[in-house]
Design an enzyme around this catalytic site. Structure first.
Site, PDB file in Angstrom:
ATOM      1  N   TYR A  42       0.825  -1.209   0.000  1.00  7.06           N
ATOM      2  CA  TYR A  42       0.000   0.000   0.000  1.00  7.06           C
ATOM      3  C   TYR A  42       0.866   1.269   0.000  1.00  7.06           C
ATOM      4  O   TYR A  42       0.376   2.356  -0.290  1.00  7.06           O
ATOM      5  CB  TYR A  42      -0.955   0.048   1.206  1.00  7.06           C
ATOM      6  CG  TYR A  42      -1.992  -1.057   1.252  1.00  7.06           C
ATOM      7  CD1 TYR A  42      -2.182  -1.932   0.180  1.00  7.06           C
ATOM      8  CD2 TYR A  42      -2.808  -1.230   2.367  1.00  7.06           C
ATOM      9  CE1 TYR A  42      -3.127  -2.949   0.239  1.00  7.06           C
ATOM     10  CE2 TYR A  42      -3.765  -2.235   2.424  1.00  7.06           C
ATOM     11  CZ  TYR A  42      -3.901  -3.097   1.360  1.00  7.06           C
ATOM     12  OH  TYR A  42      -4.839  -4.096   1.426  1.00  7.06           O
ATOM     13  N   HIS A 100       0.149 -11.723   2.002  1.00 10.74           N
ATOM     14  CA  HIS A 100      -0.855 -10.932   1.274  1.00 10.74           C
ATOM     15  C   HIS A 100      -1.533 -11.746   0.165  1.00 10.74           C
ATOM     16  O   HIS A 100      -2.749 -11.690  -0.005  1.00 10.74           O
ATOM     17  CB  HIS A 100      -0.186  -9.683   0.690  1.00 10.74           C
ATOM     18  CG  HIS A 100      -1.128  -8.572   0.396  1.00 10.74           C
ATOM     19  ND1 HIS A 100      -0.748  -7.252   0.405  1.00 10.74           N
ATOM     20  CD2 HIS A 100      -2.441  -8.556   0.072  1.00 10.74           C
ATOM     21  CE1 HIS A 100      -1.790  -6.489   0.109  1.00 10.74           C
ATOM     22  NE2 HIS A 100      -2.821  -7.255  -0.106  1.00 10.74           N
TER      23      HIS A 100
HETATM   24  N1  LIG Z   1      -5.930  -8.528   1.352  1.00  5.13           N
HETATM   25  C1  LIG Z   1      -6.168  -7.949   0.200  1.00  5.13           C
HETATM   26  O1  LIG Z   1      -5.709  -8.387  -0.876  1.00  5.13           O
HETATM   27  C2  LIG Z   1      -7.053  -6.734   0.162  1.00  5.13           C
HETATM   28  C3  LIG Z   1      -7.592  -6.297  -1.062  1.00  5.13           C
HETATM   29  C4  LIG Z   1      -8.431  -5.180  -1.049  1.00  5.13           C
HETATM   30  C5  LIG Z   1      -8.692  -4.525   0.141  1.00  5.13           C
HETATM   31  N2  LIG Z   1      -8.124  -4.957   1.314  1.00  5.13           N
HETATM   32  C6  LIG Z   1      -8.360  -4.247   2.592  1.00  5.13           C
HETATM   33  O2  LIG Z   1      -9.756  -4.080   2.762  1.00  5.13           O
HETATM   34  C7  LIG Z   1     -10.015  -2.702   2.985  1.00  5.13           C
HETATM   35  C8  LIG Z   1     -11.397  -2.347   2.487  1.00  5.13           C
HETATM   36  O3  LIG Z   1     -11.477  -2.474   1.078  1.00  5.13           O
HETATM   37  P1  LIG Z   1     -11.595  -1.199   0.124  1.00  5.13           P
HETATM   38  O4  LIG Z   1     -11.086  -0.025   0.852  1.00  5.13           O
HETATM   39  O5  LIG Z   1     -10.972  -1.550  -1.159  1.00  5.13           O
HETATM   40  O6  LIG Z   1     -13.170  -1.109  -0.157  1.00  5.13           O
HETATM   41  P2  LIG Z   1     -14.460  -0.929   0.769  1.00  5.13           P
HETATM   42  O7  LIG Z   1     -14.106  -0.730   2.182  1.00  5.13           O
HETATM   43  O8  LIG Z   1     -15.431  -2.004   0.391  1.00  5.13           O
HETATM   44  O9  LIG Z   1     -15.063   0.422   0.168  1.00  5.13           O
HETATM   45  C9  LIG Z   1     -14.425   1.649   0.335  1.00  5.13           C
HETATM   46  C10 LIG Z   1     -15.207   2.653  -0.501  1.00  5.13           C
HETATM   47  O10 LIG Z   1     -16.516   2.779   0.032  1.00  5.13           O
HETATM   48  C11 LIG Z   1     -16.785   4.133   0.359  1.00  5.13           C
HETATM   49  N3  LIG Z   1     -17.500   4.134   1.643  1.00  5.13           N
HETATM   50  C12 LIG Z   1     -17.003   3.808   2.855  1.00  5.13           C
HETATM   51  N4  LIG Z   1     -17.958   3.912   3.797  1.00  5.13           N
HETATM   52  C13 LIG Z   1     -19.075   4.319   3.160  1.00  5.13           C
HETATM   53  C14 LIG Z   1     -20.375   4.619   3.602  1.00  5.13           C
HETATM   54  N5  LIG Z   1     -20.727   4.493   4.879  1.00  5.13           N
HETATM   55  N6  LIG Z   1     -21.278   5.024   2.678  1.00  5.13           N
HETATM   56  C15 LIG Z   1     -20.931   5.151   1.383  1.00  5.13           C
HETATM   57  N7  LIG Z   1     -19.715   4.868   0.900  1.00  5.13           N
HETATM   58  C16 LIG Z   1     -18.784   4.459   1.794  1.00  5.13           C
HETATM   59  C17 LIG Z   1     -15.455   4.820   0.441  1.00  5.13           C
HETATM   60  O11 LIG Z   1     -15.578   6.158   0.000  1.00  5.13           O
HETATM   61  P3  LIG Z   1     -15.346   7.415   1.002  1.00  5.13           P
HETATM   62  O12 LIG Z   1     -13.867   7.502   1.215  1.00  5.13           O
HETATM   63  O13 LIG Z   1     -15.922   8.537   0.222  1.00  5.13           O
HETATM   64  O14 LIG Z   1     -16.110   7.116   2.263  1.00  5.13           O
HETATM   65  C18 LIG Z   1     -14.597   4.021  -0.538  1.00  5.13           C
HETATM   66  O15 LIG Z   1     -14.760   4.520  -1.851  1.00  5.13           O
HETATM   67  C19 LIG Z   1      -8.882  -2.012   2.234  1.00  5.13           C
HETATM   68  O16 LIG Z   1      -8.776  -0.641   2.574  1.00  5.13           O
HETATM   69  C20 LIG Z   1      -7.715  -2.862   2.619  1.00  5.13           C
HETATM   70  O17 LIG Z   1      -7.248  -2.507   3.911  1.00  5.13           O
HETATM   71  C21 LIG Z   1      -7.335  -6.062   1.337  1.00  5.13           C
END
Ligand SMILES: NC(=O)c1ccc[n+]([C@@H]2O[C@H](COP(=O)([O-])OP(=O)(O)OC[C@H]3O[C@@H](n4cnc5c(N)ncnc54)[C@H](OP(=O)(O)O)[C@@H]3O)[C@@H](O)[C@H]2O)c1
Length: 269
Positions: A42, A100
């Site tokens: 990241y 990861h």
């Molecule tokens: N292990 C892996 O390979 C892997 C892969 C992907 C992700 N991850 C982890 O999982 C975490 C979460 O995944 P992600 O960040 O990709 O996606 P996510 O949490 O599913 O979605 C984040 C998105 O949703 C929006 N959002 C958040 N809360 C909201 C709400 N209450 N209402 C409306 N929109 C909302 C955010 O926009 P705003 O900023 O405008 O709120 C952002 O655009 C990552 O940050 C990472 O730490 C791990």
């Protein structure tokens, strides 16, 4: 936080860079998040570390996860790379270190990686160890290498549109906890009519319903947000109790919609 398991609610940090990730972690800590999820790839471990150092939360009340990138899975690379992560995070130890992704094309034998991860734990660099994006076949290998007890979680993509049932069933059968990443399908849950209807009945948002759905199945969730109001609202999802009818309606939303699918991904179940 000297618990043996990871907190059910965490803060994601994928894609967030520079001041944006500092602000997100700072707001998260102010609002009560106590579990922060970062990763070597990241490119924000230093900023996450800065926000933690500048925050008021005692280290033993915080749970910090990082993840070892695919270039660092070899036996002689994993520990030096984790030490580098700890330096950036300004921490002597993280709570959880995940592999990861399985090694692309299984180039590095999984046993070698899992042994190095166990060694990192023995050295005190991480309190717990785990895996991410592991398929059933990779989970089988990981269990054979170190035993299920050394796998604190398998962090995988789970949301209403990708319910990952084979992975969930296998993990449950072997006592492996799951963490749902992208639990909001990167915000797409907000547009779904079924989730909107359930949300309206509960007087909450579709994002909160999606988080409650994961939590109610025993998964940890790690949603990310750059906005204070969203960060606060997401945490409130722990208070929602979905009915059996709600859970069944959401179960029907599965459409195998995988959002994290890079070219080096394993053969999915
Ligand atoms: N292990 C892996 O390979 C892997 C892969 C992907 C992700 N991850 C982890 O999982 C975490 C979460 O995944 P992600 O960040 O990709 O996606 P996510 O949490 O599913 O979605 C984040 C998105 O949703 C929006 N959002 C958040 N809360 C909201 C709400 N209450 N209402 C409306 N929109 C909302 C955010 O926009 P705003 O900023 O405008 O709120 C952002 O655009 C990552 O940050 C990472 O730490 C791990």
């Amino acid at each position: 936080m000297n618990t043996s398991s990871l907190p059910a609610f965490g803060l994601g940090s994928f894609r967030l860079q520079g001041q944006q990730v500092i602000d997100s972690v700072r707001m998260g800590l102010e609002l009560g998040y106590r579990h922060i999820d970062t990763a070597q790839i990241y490119g924000n471990e230093a900023e996450v570390g800065q926000a933690i150092a500048e925050g008021d939360v005692a280290r033993d009340s915080l749970f910090v996860t990082t993840k070892i990138w695919t270039e660092n899975l070899a036996g002689d690379r994993l520990i030096p790379s984790l030490k580098d992560s700890l330096h950036k995070l300004r921490l002597p130890q993280v709570d959880l270190t995940l592999i990861h992704w399985p090694s692309p094309d299984d180039a590095v034998p999984l046993n070698e990686t899992m042994q190095a991860l166990a060694e990192a734990k023995a050295l005190g660099l991480t309190r717990l160890t785990g895996i991410s994006n592991f398929t059933v076949a990779h989970m089988e290998q990981a269990i054979a290498a170190v035993g299920a007890a050394e796998i604190a979680t398998n962090q995988v993509e789970i949301h209403p549109f990708l319910q990952n049932r084979k992975v969930v069933e296998f993990a449950r059968a072997h006592g492996i906890h799951l963490t749902a990443y992208m639990p909001l399908a990167y915000g797409r849950v907000m547009q779904d009519a079924t989730l909107q209807q359930i949300a309206a009945r509960h007087g909450v948002t579709p994002a909160q319903i999606a988080l409650a759905w994961s939590l109610q199945q025993g998964f940890a969730v790690i949603p990310s947000s750059t906005r204070r109001d969203n960060l606060a609202a997401n945490l409130e999802a722990v208070k929602i109790r979905l009915s059996d009818e709600d859970m069944s309606a959401i179960a029907r939303l599965d459409r195998g919609e995988r959002l994290a699918n890079p070219g080096f991904a394993p053969q999915w179940d």
